[in-house]
Design a protein around this motif. Sequence first.
Motif, short mmCIF file in Angstrom:
data_model
loop_
_atom_site.label_atom_id
_atom_site.label_comp_id
_atom_site.label_asym_id
_atom_site.label_seq_id
_atom_site.Cartn_x
_atom_site.Cartn_y
_atom_site.Cartn_z
N VAL A 1 6.78 0.18 -11.36
CA VAL A 1 6.68 -0.38 -10.39
C VAL A 1 5.33 -0.07 -9.26
O VAL A 1 5.01 -1.03 -8.68
N ILE A 2 4.33 1.23 -9.85
CA ILE A 2 3.36 1.77 -9.04
C ILE A 2 2.44 0.93 -9.04
O ILE A 2 1.78 0.41 -8.09
N GLY B 1 3.09 5.78 -3.52
CA GLY B 1 4.21 6.61 -3.49
C GLY B 1 4.59 7.47 -4.78
O GLY B 1 3.48 6.96 -5.53
N SER B 2 5.50 7.48 -4.87
CA SER B 2 6.14 8.55 -6.39
C SER B 2 6.83 7.42 -6.91
O SER B 2 7.47 6.96 -5.79
N THR C 1 0.74 -1.11 0.07
CA THR C 1 -0.06 -0.18 -0.29
C THR C 1 0.65 0.77 0.56
O THR C 1 0.26 1.99 -0.59
N LEU C 2 1.66 1.10 1.00
CA LEU C 2 3.22 2.47 0.88
C LEU C 2 3.14 2.93 -0.47
O LEU C 2 3.95 3.51 -0.96
N ALA C 3 4.05 1.49 -1.10
CA ALA C 3 4.70 1.55 -2.24
C ALA C 3 3.43 2.11 -3.29
O ALA C 3 4.13 3.20 -3.94
#
Length: 100
Positions: free
Chosen positions: A48-49, A42-43, A37-39
Amino acid sequence: MRSALATLVLVVAVGGAQAQQQLPTVPELLTAELKATLACDGSGDPAVIREQCRLRDRLGGRLAQAGYCWGRKGQTDEKKEWHACQPDSIYEDDIEAVSR
């Protein structure tokens, strides 16, 4: 001697296969889901997101299968968290979600 060695190799192989099939625990799933979730939020690299967001969704499905729910009825998004499902929990209806 050969049959004893073959039996030993078979026992080790079967034991190794059983160890590989062990499912993750709920705490392990919760940790992995939080990290994904954090990834996802993220930006950085869009690929990858996207991958982390898909992973988060799959982990959420695994948690739901384990009897965990995301949030309670009437809660704001900021207060929602994974918990063992209770009568006031929000259950994700996968069948309904696919039908939309």
